[in-house]
Design a protein around this motif. Sequence first.
Motif, PDB file in Angstrom:
ATOM      1  N   GLU A 180       1.720  14.512  -8.075  1.00 24.38           N
ATOM      2  CA  GLU A 180       2.672  15.630  -7.989  1.00 24.38           C
ATOM      3  C   GLU A 180       3.061  16.103  -9.390  1.00 24.38           C
ATOM      4  N   LYS A 181       3.329  15.128 -10.269  1.00 24.64           N
ATOM      5  CA  LYS A 181       3.697  15.471 -11.653  1.00 24.64           C
ATOM      6  C   LYS A 181       2.555  16.190 -12.355  1.00 24.64           C
ATOM      7  N   LYS A 182       1.334  15.681 -12.109  1.00 25.01           N
ATOM      8  CA  LYS A 182       0.155  16.272 -12.748  1.00 25.01           C
ATOM      9  C   LYS A 182      -0.052  17.712 -12.304  1.00 25.01           C
ATOM     10  N   GLN A 183       0.263  17.987 -11.020  1.00 24.57           N
ATOM     11  CA  GLN A 183       0.122  19.360 -10.515  1.00 24.57           C
ATOM     12  C   GLN A 183       1.288  20.244 -10.935  1.00 24.57           C
ATOM     13  N   GLU A 190      -5.458  26.184  -5.140  1.00 25.17           N
ATOM     14  CA  GLU A 190      -6.527  25.901  -4.181  1.00 25.17           C
ATOM     15  C   GLU A 190      -6.527  24.437  -3.729  1.00 25.17           C
ATOM     16  N   LYS A 191      -6.066  23.576  -4.596  1.00 21.38           N
ATOM     17  CA  LYS A 191      -6.110  22.150  -4.291  1.00 21.38           C
ATOM     18  C   LYS A 191      -4.750  21.662  -3.814  1.00 21.38           C
ATOM     19  N   HIS A 192      -4.798  20.958  -2.710  1.00 20.62           N
ATOM     20  CA  HIS A 192      -3.574  20.384  -2.153  1.00 20.62           C
ATOM     21  C   HIS A 192      -3.725  18.870  -2.054  1.00 20.62           C
ATOM     22  N   ILE A 193      -2.623  18.207  -2.117  1.00 19.54           N
ATOM     23  CA  ILE A 193      -2.645  16.755  -1.959  1.00 19.54           C
ATOM     24  C   ILE A 193      -2.771  16.444  -0.472  1.00 19.54           C
ATOM     25  N   THR A 194      -3.789  15.689  -0.088  1.00 18.38           N
ATOM     26  CA  THR A 194      -3.977  15.310   1.323  1.00 18.38           C
ATOM     27  C   THR A 194      -4.040  13.800   1.438  1.00 18.38           C
ATOM     28  N   PHE A 195      -3.518  13.296   2.512  1.00 16.16           N
ATOM     29  CA  PHE A 195      -3.526  11.859   2.797  1.00 16.16           C
ATOM     30  C   PHE A 195      -4.552  11.589   3.886  1.00 16.16           C
ATOM     31  N   GLN A 196      -5.505  10.712   3.609  1.00 19.79           N
ATOM     32  CA  GLN A 196      -6.565  10.385   4.557  1.00 19.79           C
ATOM     33  C   GLN A 196      -6.413   8.927   4.992  1.00 19.79           C
ATOM     34  N   PRO A 197      -5.847   8.709   6.203  1.00 15.65           N
ATOM     35  CA  PRO A 197      -5.646   7.327   6.663  1.00 15.65           C
ATOM     36  C   PRO A 197      -6.961   6.691   7.096  1.00 15.65           C
ATOM     37  N   SER A 198      -6.964   5.379   7.196  1.00 11.88           N
ATOM     38  CA  SER A 198      -8.131   4.616   7.621  1.00 11.88           C
ATOM     39  C   SER A 198      -7.683   3.518   8.558  1.00 11.88           C
ATOM     40  N   THR A 199      -8.624   3.036   9.402  1.00  8.32           N
ATOM     41  CA  THR A 199      -8.286   1.925  10.291  1.00  8.32           C
ATOM     42  C   THR A 199      -8.137   0.632   9.492  1.00  8.32           C
ATOM     43  N   GLU A 200      -8.697   0.614   8.288  1.00  7.52           N
ATOM     44  CA  GLU A 200      -8.522  -0.538   7.420  1.00  7.52           C
ATOM     45  C   GLU A 200      -7.308  -0.308   6.526  1.00  7.52           C
ATOM     46  N   ILE A 201      -6.872  -1.381   5.847  1.00  8.39           N
ATOM     47  CA  ILE A 201      -5.743  -1.229   4.928  1.00  8.39           C
ATOM     48  C   ILE A 201      -6.294  -0.655   3.625  1.00  8.39           C
ATOM     49  N   LYS A 202      -6.717   0.573   3.726  1.00 10.84           N
ATOM     50  CA  LYS A 202      -7.329   1.254   2.597  1.00 10.84           C
ATOM     51  C   LYS A 202      -7.092   2.742   2.779  1.00 10.84           C
ATOM     52  N   TYR A 203      -6.430   3.359   1.820  1.00 16.72           N
ATOM     53  CA  TYR A 203      -6.078   4.770   1.951  1.00 16.72           C
ATOM     54  C   TYR A 203      -6.482   5.503   0.677  1.00 16.72           C
ATOM     55  N   GLU A 204      -6.712   6.802   0.822  1.00 17.63           N
ATOM     56  CA  GLU A 204      -7.077   7.615  -0.323  1.00 17.63           C
ATOM     57  C   GLU A 204      -6.290   8.914  -0.301  1.00 17.63           C
ATOM     58  N   LEU A 205      -5.913   9.369  -1.472  1.00 15.46           N
ATOM     59  CA  LEU A 205      -5.321  10.687  -1.643  1.00 15.46           C
ATOM     60  C   LEU A 205      -6.321  11.525  -2.425  1.00 15.46           C
ATOM     61  N   ASN A 206      -6.717  12.673  -1.871  1.00 17.38           N
ATOM     62  CA  ASN A 206      -7.710  13.527  -2.513  1.00 17.38           C
ATOM     63  C   ASN A 206      -7.151  14.922  -2.674  1.00 17.38           C
ATOM     64  N   ALA A 257       0.832  -1.204   0.000  1.00 16.80           N
ATOM     65  CA  ALA A 257       0.000   0.000   0.000  1.00 16.80           C
ATOM     66  C   ALA A 257       0.864   1.250   0.000  1.00 16.80           C
ATOM     67  N   GLU A 258       1.962   1.217   0.761  1.00 20.37           N
ATOM     68  CA  GLU A 258       2.873   2.373   0.800  1.00 20.37           C
ATOM     69  C   GLU A 258       3.479   2.625  -0.574  1.00 20.37           C
ATOM     70  N   GLN A 259       3.917   1.551  -1.250  1.00 16.83           N
ATOM     71  CA  GLN A 259       4.500   1.711  -2.584  1.00 16.83           C
ATOM     72  C   GLN A 259       3.480   2.280  -3.559  1.00 16.83           C
ATOM     73  N   ASP A 260       2.249   1.727  -3.495  1.00 14.00           N
ATOM     74  CA  ASP A 260       1.193   2.232  -4.382  1.00 14.00           C
ATOM     75  C   ASP A 260       0.906   3.700  -4.108  1.00 14.00           C
ATOM     76  N   MET A 261       0.861   4.073  -2.806  1.00 17.05           N
ATOM     77  CA  MET A 261       0.612   5.463  -2.447  1.00 17.05           C
ATOM     78  C   MET A 261       1.722   6.371  -2.968  1.00 17.05           C
ATOM     79  N   MET A 262       2.947   5.898  -2.855  1.00 17.18           N
ATOM     80  CA  MET A 262       4.078   6.706  -3.325  1.00 17.18           C
ATOM     81  C   MET A 262       4.023   6.907  -4.838  1.00 17.18           C
ATOM     82  N   VAL A 263       3.660   5.832  -5.555  1.00 17.27           N
ATOM     83  CA  VAL A 263       3.532   5.948  -7.017  1.00 17.27           C
ATOM     84  C   VAL A 263       2.425   6.936  -7.371  1.00 17.27           C
ATOM     85  N   LYS A 264       1.279   6.777  -6.668  1.00 20.34           N
ATOM     86  CA  LYS A 264       0.158   7.673  -6.936  1.00 20.34           C
ATOM     87  C   LYS A 264       0.501   9.108  -6.575  1.00 20.34           C
TER      88      LYS A 264
END
Length: 729
Positions: free
Chosen positions: A270-273, A335-351, A258-265
């Motif tokens: 980051e590149k897109k911004q 106006e838009k910033h990359i934010t990391f939203q952790p979860s108690t499950e092994i499921k994370y989202e970047l919005n 999950a960490e590797q996937d998050m880093m890739v995403k």
Amino acid sequence: MAAVDSLQEEFVDESLTCSICKDIYDDPRVLPCLHTFCAQCLEQLREEMNQFTCPTCGNQVKCKNEDSIKNLPSNFYINKLLNFWALHNSEEARCEMCESGTRVESVCADCKLLLCGNCLTAHGNSPALKDHYIITLHDLKDPGSRSKYTGAEYCPKHPDVRTTFYCQPCAKLVCRECTINEHRQGFMHSPREVSEVAQKYKDRLQTLVQKTQDTVDALKNTSNTIGKELATITTNSQVEKAKIKEHFVQLKEKLEKAEQDMMVKLKEMEKKQREPLVEEKEGFEDMLRSTEDGVKFCADVLARNNDVEIVTLMGQLEDRLKFLAANQAKREPLEKHITFQPSTEIKYELNLTCKQLVIVDSPVESVPTIIVFWPQKGQEKGAPQITVTSPSGYCVTLETTKISEGVFEAVWRPQTSGRHVVGVVQTGGGGETTGRRRWGRFSGKEGCTPLIVEVGSNSPVLRFGNKGSQQGQFDRPMDVAVRGDRLYVADTDNQRVQVFDLNGKFCSLFATTSNPESLVVQADGTIVVQCGEEVLKFSPSVELQKKLYLGEHCAKISGLAVQRDGRVVVVDSSQKIFLFVEADGTLVTQLKGQGFMQKHISSVCVDKEGNIVVVDSHQHCVQVFDSGLNFIRKFGEHGRQPQDMWGPTGVSVDSRGNIVLVNAGDNSDVGGVEHGKKLQVFRPDGTWVSTISSDGDKLNKPQGVAVTEDGHVFVVDSADHCVRKYKYM
């Protein structure tokens, strides 16, 4: 010889040594639990408290008077062994039968003679002496082989005559001559031969031994069962430990993936911004260079001050400067910033948002919970309101406070457990709602959804104690007090006060003159206890300092408190309140009348301002008086709603002035808020704040309450014989 000495030393250690003083017994006495100790050791325990526990089994021994220890029976057999042991180890102990100077090997309790080996044989071969009681060195080495004792006591009034009779009404061993004189058969005396009485006692004891042996067998079986369960727990824990390790190995792999996937995403986002911003930056830099070149050229022309040059280039310079001046560096900020939203499950989202609704910690019934809200762009105007809908559909609106630019906060105190829905109502600048627009946690898609929150039950964070008389056990506890890091419990029917730390660990105890029903601990550590019609004052080291008898003033004391000046406030369930001078119990004030028409006063306490808070369990209310006993306010009414009272029995006030009340409720076996068995918190002005009633481990018959500085409350339950601890702030 060395082996013999070793056995003798082992016998002394096991059979002739007191477990308290670790020395040879001195006047051994038998306790009701059948354990033996030195009389002097027991006297020391008695002096420390009127009741003490057996050091071996923990059984309680109550001392009615100073002669209690002296009245305990002596251990006859140990005394005989001690006498023989002393004689055997004496240099002068020689055979008294043959006078040969041979070392002693036995003693005849009937002949009162020390015997050598040869004389022991001769003694045993004599038919007239065959029933005499002999103790040998072999008995000392092997206590299980000691011969049967048939009686060797001699009458204190007739020293040469053995006590072969037992007078049951007198409970005394007597000789034959005593049965003719002092203990003649009649109304007051009934002497019987010792063997006859002993046989009856043996039959009774044999029956009891058999019953007790059944208990021993049952205890052994239970102990074996517990041992097997302990082994099962160990085996089960080892199996589960292996599963846990395997699970977390897999979990670590998932986390790493999950960490590797998050880093890739993150890198992609980051590149897109960055790409459009880099292009934008390059365009502004080109514009900057062109503008700087134009400004420099014009500045150089002016610096040379050549009239012909200025006139010739005027038109071009003017047009260029006007064009460059019109190019303003206008752009929309990021106006838009990359934010990391952790979860108690092994499921994370970047919005790509920084705006969300967050609840701090896991909500618990009746405990304050912080809700933080960041409005999204275009919704910052006006004060948002947080709405919470309970499982029953009841909706409350929480006012928010602006804690920083663009950030709002609300305090939510859930009143029921279960699933709640949390949303936001955005209002206009004037406070009016604008379309009742609701916002929840940002989902990463267009629009928002409400936040679903599970509220936990406010179950006790700690429970300790059960019925009994051992340390940490209770028998109908009635009151509790807190001072610093110590908890004091009035263990009523055990006639004592027990002291614990705030985690329920036993610290100490001290006895009271009778059943303690209420208590309070002053700032200097002085402990004031009410026992019936007496008020006792103990020093911090639990020494009894004063005893006030209040029977001439009170019909039935139902509670006490202590003011800061040391005066004792005593409430009487017969509609009176008294203020006593602590030193001698002189009545200072008696209040009865307007503003104080109670039916049954059940408890009292004093707040930090010196105000007196009184509870009426029959009128289901609380009344407050100032330190001069002037009426201030009354609040509370009977009912089943969370804010209503139902037979309040105990009250305490915290350092903020909040009043914590415990209610007995009705006789239902169900318990809970709907049946009135509850804890309630009120503000100093009587405004209801919250109600505590857990889903599990419900209150049975709550009595006294005491609050701590860290937002917890202790409650004693006289029916469950325990203490419960709740979080309330």
